[in-house]
Write a protein that holds these residues in place. Structure first.
Motif, PDB file in Angstrom:
ATOM      1  N   VAL A 115     -46.876  42.789  23.312  1.00  0.00           N
ATOM      2  CA  VAL A 115     -48.370  41.948  22.715  1.00  0.00           C
ATOM      3  C   VAL A 115     -48.651  41.525  21.540  1.00  0.00           C
ATOM      4  CG1 VAL A 115     -51.080  42.494  21.250  1.00  0.00           C
ATOM      5  CG2 VAL A 115     -50.398  43.909  23.897  1.00  0.00           C
ATOM      6  N   ASN A 116     -47.817  42.568  20.050  1.00  0.00           N
ATOM      7  CA  ASN A 116     -47.662  41.729  19.320  1.00  0.00           C
ATOM      8  C   ASN A 116     -46.271  40.429  19.195  1.00  0.00           C
ATOM      9  OD1 ASN A 116     -44.632  41.798  17.356  1.00  0.00           O
ATOM     10  ND2 ASN A 116     -46.112  42.780  15.627  1.00  0.00           N
ATOM     11  N   LEU A 117     -45.194  40.477  20.021  1.00  0.00           N
ATOM     12  CA  LEU A 117     -44.657  39.267  20.911  1.00  0.00           C
ATOM     13  C   LEU A 117     -45.566  37.672  20.582  1.00  0.00           C
ATOM     14  CD1 LEU A 117     -41.985  37.912  20.676  1.00  0.00           C
ATOM     15  CD2 LEU A 117     -42.456  39.057  23.387  1.00  0.00           C
ATOM     16  N   ILE A 118     -46.613  38.600  21.650  1.00  0.00           N
ATOM     17  CA  ILE A 118     -47.436  36.908  21.780  1.00  0.00           C
ATOM     18  C   ILE A 118     -48.348  37.030  20.561  1.00  0.00           C
ATOM     19  CG2 ILE A 118     -49.109  36.462  23.103  1.00  0.00           C
ATOM     20  CD1 ILE A 118     -48.580  38.345  25.622  1.00  0.00           C
ATOM     21  N   ALA A 119     -48.952  37.437  20.098  1.00  0.00           N
ATOM     22  CA  ALA A 119     -49.817  37.228  19.051  1.00  0.00           C
ATOM     23  C   ALA A 119     -48.748  37.008  17.607  1.00  0.00           C
ATOM     24  CB  ALA A 119     -50.110  38.362  18.605  1.00  0.00           C
ATOM     25  N   SER A 120     -47.396  37.494  17.312  1.00  0.00           N
ATOM     26  CA  SER A 120     -46.892  36.729  16.505  1.00  0.00           C
ATOM     27  C   SER A 120     -46.362  35.085  16.420  1.00  0.00           C
ATOM     28  CB  SER A 120     -45.602  37.116  16.262  1.00  0.00           C
ATOM     29  OG  SER A 120     -45.691  38.605  15.607  1.00  0.00           O
ATOM     30  N   VAL A 121     -45.684  35.077  18.353  1.00  0.00           N
ATOM     31  CA  VAL A 121     -45.349  33.589  18.723  1.00  0.00           C
ATOM     32  C   VAL A 121     -46.852  32.540  18.002  1.00  0.00           C
ATOM     33  CG1 VAL A 121     -45.131  32.077  20.254  1.00  0.00           C
ATOM     34  CG2 VAL A 121     -44.015  33.873  20.358  1.00  0.00           C
ATOM     35  N   LEU A 122     -48.042  33.007  18.393  1.00  0.00           N
ATOM     36  CA  LEU A 122     -49.781  32.184  18.253  1.00  0.00           C
ATOM     37  C   LEU A 122     -49.366  32.137  17.070  1.00  0.00           C
ATOM     38  CD1 LEU A 122     -52.201  33.758  21.153  1.00  0.00           C
ATOM     39  CD2 LEU A 122     -50.737  32.045  21.299  1.00  0.00           C
ATOM     40  N   TYR A 123     -49.371  32.866  16.146  1.00  0.00           N
ATOM     41  CA  TYR A 123     -50.269  33.378  14.822  1.00  0.00           C
ATOM     42  C   TYR A 123     -48.634  32.163  14.470  1.00  0.00           C
ATOM     43  CZ  TYR A 123     -49.329  33.927   9.643  1.00  0.00           C
ATOM     44  OH  TYR A 123     -49.212  33.561   7.933  1.00  0.00           O
ATOM     45  N   LEU A 124     -47.475  31.851  14.609  1.00  0.00           N
ATOM     46  CA  LEU A 124     -46.638  30.809  13.734  1.00  0.00           C
ATOM     47  C   LEU A 124     -46.908  29.304  14.301  1.00  0.00           C
ATOM     48  CD1 LEU A 124     -42.898  32.965  14.452  1.00  0.00           C
ATOM     49  CD2 LEU A 124     -44.352  32.031  11.960  1.00  0.00           C
ATOM     50  N   VAL A 125     -47.394  29.088  15.656  1.00  0.00           N
ATOM     51  CA  VAL A 125     -47.788  27.915  16.374  1.00  0.00           C
ATOM     52  C   VAL A 125     -48.729  27.317  15.564  1.00  0.00           C
ATOM     53  CG1 VAL A 125     -48.959  26.660  17.816  1.00  0.00           C
ATOM     54  CG2 VAL A 125     -46.399  28.449  18.211  1.00  0.00           C
ATOM     55  N   ARG A 126     -50.039  29.095  15.181  1.00  0.00           N
ATOM     56  CA  ARG A 126     -51.187  28.034  14.122  1.00  0.00           C
ATOM     57  C   ARG A 126     -51.254  28.460  13.274  1.00  0.00           C
ATOM     58  NH1 ARG A 126     -55.271  27.983  19.038  1.00  0.00           N
ATOM     59  NH2 ARG A 126     -56.700  26.673  17.934  1.00  0.00           N
ATOM     60  N   ARG A 127     -50.608  28.418  12.475  1.00  0.00           N
ATOM     61  CA  ARG A 127     -50.607  29.519  11.166  1.00  0.00           C
ATOM     62  C   ARG A 127     -51.819  29.064  10.318  1.00  0.00           C
ATOM     63  NH1 ARG A 127     -45.390  29.199  10.810  1.00  0.00           N
ATOM     64  NH2 ARG A 127     -45.094  27.238   9.433  1.00  0.00           N
ATOM     65  N   PRO A 145     -46.338  37.490   6.724  1.00  0.00           N
ATOM     66  CA  PRO A 145     -47.208  37.536   7.719  1.00  0.00           C
ATOM     67  C   PRO A 145     -46.370  36.440   8.685  1.00  0.00           C
ATOM     68  CG  PRO A 145     -48.914  37.398   6.613  1.00  0.00           C
ATOM     69  CD  PRO A 145     -47.667  37.155   5.866  1.00  0.00           C
ATOM     70  N   THR A 146     -45.320  35.466   8.108  1.00  0.00           N
ATOM     71  CA  THR A 146     -44.775  34.125   8.801  1.00  0.00           C
ATOM     72  C   THR A 146     -43.680  34.783   9.250  1.00  0.00           C
ATOM     73  OG1 THR A 146     -45.608  32.993   7.835  1.00  0.00           O
ATOM     74  CG2 THR A 146     -43.626  31.845   8.733  1.00  0.00           C
ATOM     75  N   LEU A 147     -42.764  35.529   8.078  1.00  0.00           N
ATOM     76  CA  LEU A 147     -41.599  36.479   8.150  1.00  0.00           C
ATOM     77  C   LEU A 147     -41.810  37.724   9.522  1.00  0.00           C
ATOM     78  CD1 LEU A 147     -40.473  36.821   4.357  1.00  0.00           C
ATOM     79  CD2 LEU A 147     -39.820  35.017   5.669  1.00  0.00           C
ATOM     80  N   ALA A 148     -42.687  38.382   8.493  1.00  0.00           N
ATOM     81  CA  ALA A 148     -42.455  39.663   9.914  1.00  0.00           C
ATOM     82  C   ALA A 148     -42.864  38.887  11.470  1.00  0.00           C
ATOM     83  CB  ALA A 148     -43.939  40.343   9.963  1.00  0.00           C
ATOM     84  N   ALA A 149     -43.608  37.978  12.029  1.00  0.00           N
ATOM     85  CA  ALA A 149     -43.867  37.285  12.926  1.00  0.00           C
ATOM     86  C   ALA A 149     -42.541  36.851  13.390  1.00  0.00           C
ATOM     87  CB  ALA A 149     -45.171  35.802  12.639  1.00  0.00           C
ATOM     88  N   ALA A 150     -41.275  36.277  12.439  1.00  0.00           N
ATOM     89  CA  ALA A 150     -40.147  35.933  13.633  1.00  0.00           C
ATOM     90  C   ALA A 150     -38.952  36.929  13.677  1.00  0.00           C
ATOM     91  CB  ALA A 150     -39.595  35.259  12.021  1.00  0.00           C
ATOM     92  N   LEU A 151     -39.268  38.455  12.388  1.00  0.00           N
ATOM     93  CA  LEU A 151     -39.338  39.092  12.733  1.00  0.00           C
ATOM     94  C   LEU A 151     -39.130  39.671  14.423  1.00  0.00           C
ATOM     95  CD1 LEU A 151     -36.935  41.913  12.626  1.00  0.00           C
ATOM     96  CD2 LEU A 151     -38.816  42.855  11.121  1.00  0.00           C
ATOM     97  N   ALA A 152     -40.777  40.278  14.782  1.00  0.00           N
ATOM     98  CA  ALA A 152     -41.164  39.971  15.784  1.00  0.00           C
ATOM     99  C   ALA A 152     -40.575  39.709  16.888  1.00  0.00           C
ATOM    100  CB  ALA A 152     -42.302  40.397  15.693  1.00  0.00           C
ATOM    101  N   ILE A 153     -39.854  38.251  16.945  1.00  0.00           N
ATOM    102  CA  ILE A 153     -40.062  37.538  18.123  1.00  0.00           C
ATOM    103  C   ILE A 153     -38.660  38.662  18.384  1.00  0.00           C
ATOM    104  CG2 ILE A 153     -38.891  34.854  19.113  1.00  0.00           C
ATOM    105  CD1 ILE A 153     -41.564  34.610  17.168  1.00  0.00           C
ATOM    106  N   PHE A 154     -37.896  38.156  17.213  1.00  0.00           N
ATOM    107  CA  PHE A 154     -36.290  38.674  17.391  1.00  0.00           C
ATOM    108  C   PHE A 154     -36.360  40.246  18.211  1.00  0.00           C
ATOM    109  CE2 PHE A 154     -33.257  41.145  14.885  1.00  0.00           C
ATOM    110  CZ  PHE A 154     -32.128  41.189  15.561  1.00  0.00           C
ATOM    111  N   GLY A 155     -37.260  40.882  17.242  1.00  0.00           N
ATOM    112  CA  GLY A 155     -36.930  42.121  17.526  1.00  0.00           C
ATOM    113  C   GLY A 155     -37.575  43.186  19.118  1.00  0.00           C
TER     114      GLY A 155
END
Length: 238
Positions: A57-69, A143-153
């Protein structure tokens, strides 16, 4: 979710958890080799199932945030990501702890650095780092940096899952969807396991929803404070 809906959901989850506990401790037969300590399995595996689901869920939300921040829906996606990571870390921590409680009487040691345990510990560290970045960084880019870390994680999640298939480890081989494609569990054990999975998933979903609503309330409070500060600054400038 209003108070009545939350109360109803909490009661349902409590009933499910109680029934799952009964299945794991009373109904499921005792494992022939390990004895009663094997019953930790029902909570150990269920905890990680919830953790992996919430990290997804964190991954999907992070991708959505980066795409539509820059979109109006970005704060909600960010709140979903935070809630998924926090509750996921809680269940991952539970899985690590009860795994050590299981390992001591069976292996004679609390911990060993085999591929499954090591990759799981690295996963826990990644998401704790994610939460620390969100908590300690005052930058607007957090939030942007954390989203990138979440995708990596999240890359480590399939590594953890497949580790006992890719490498020879001290951790037991999978009893669900193993090499034969079928379960190696006694039917009563499999029933208890599936009930615990459902109960833990519902419990995790309830905690996630509460944490999400709290994060959205915090976001709205910060926005209101920012607007109020801006209005005061304009009044003082006149």
């Amino acid at each position: 979710m209003n108070r009545a809906a939350f109360t109803f959901s909490a009661v349902v989850v409590a009933i499910l958890l109680s029934y799952a506990l009964h299945q794991a401790l009373d109904v499921a037969p005792t494992e022939a080799t390990m004895g009663n300590v094997q019953r930790i399995f029902y909570y150990h595996a269920s905890s990680f199932a919830v953790a992996f689901a919430l990290f997804g869920v964190n991954l999907i939300a992070s991708v959505l945030y980066l795409v539509r921040r820059n979109a109006p829906s970005a704060p909600a996606a960010d709140a979903v990501a935070v809630a998924g990571a926090e509750i996921g870390v809680i269940f991952c921590s539970i899985g690590l702890i009860d795994g050590m409680l299981w390992a001591k009487p069976v292996w004679g040691i609390w911990w060993t650095w085999d591929p499954r345990l090591t990759s799981t510990f690295v996963l826990w560290l990644i998401y704790v780092s994610y939460l620390m970045l969100r908590r300690l960084s005052e930058s607007g880019q957090a939030p942007t940096l954390a989203a990138a870390l979440a995708i990596f994680g999240f890359v480590d999640v399939p590594i953890v899952y497949m580790s006992i298939r890719w490498w020879r480890t001290q951790h037991p081989q999978p009893v669900i969807f193993g090499e034969s494609g079928s379960s190696g569990l006694d039917p009563a054990m499999l029933k208890a396991f599936m009930i615990n999975i459902v109960a833990f998933m519902c419990y995790g979903a309830l905690l996630f929803w509460v944490r999400y609503k709290l994060e959205r309330a915090r976001q709205q409070l910060r926005e209101a404070q920012a607007v109020h500060s801006l209005q005061l600054a304009r009044m003082e400038a006149r």
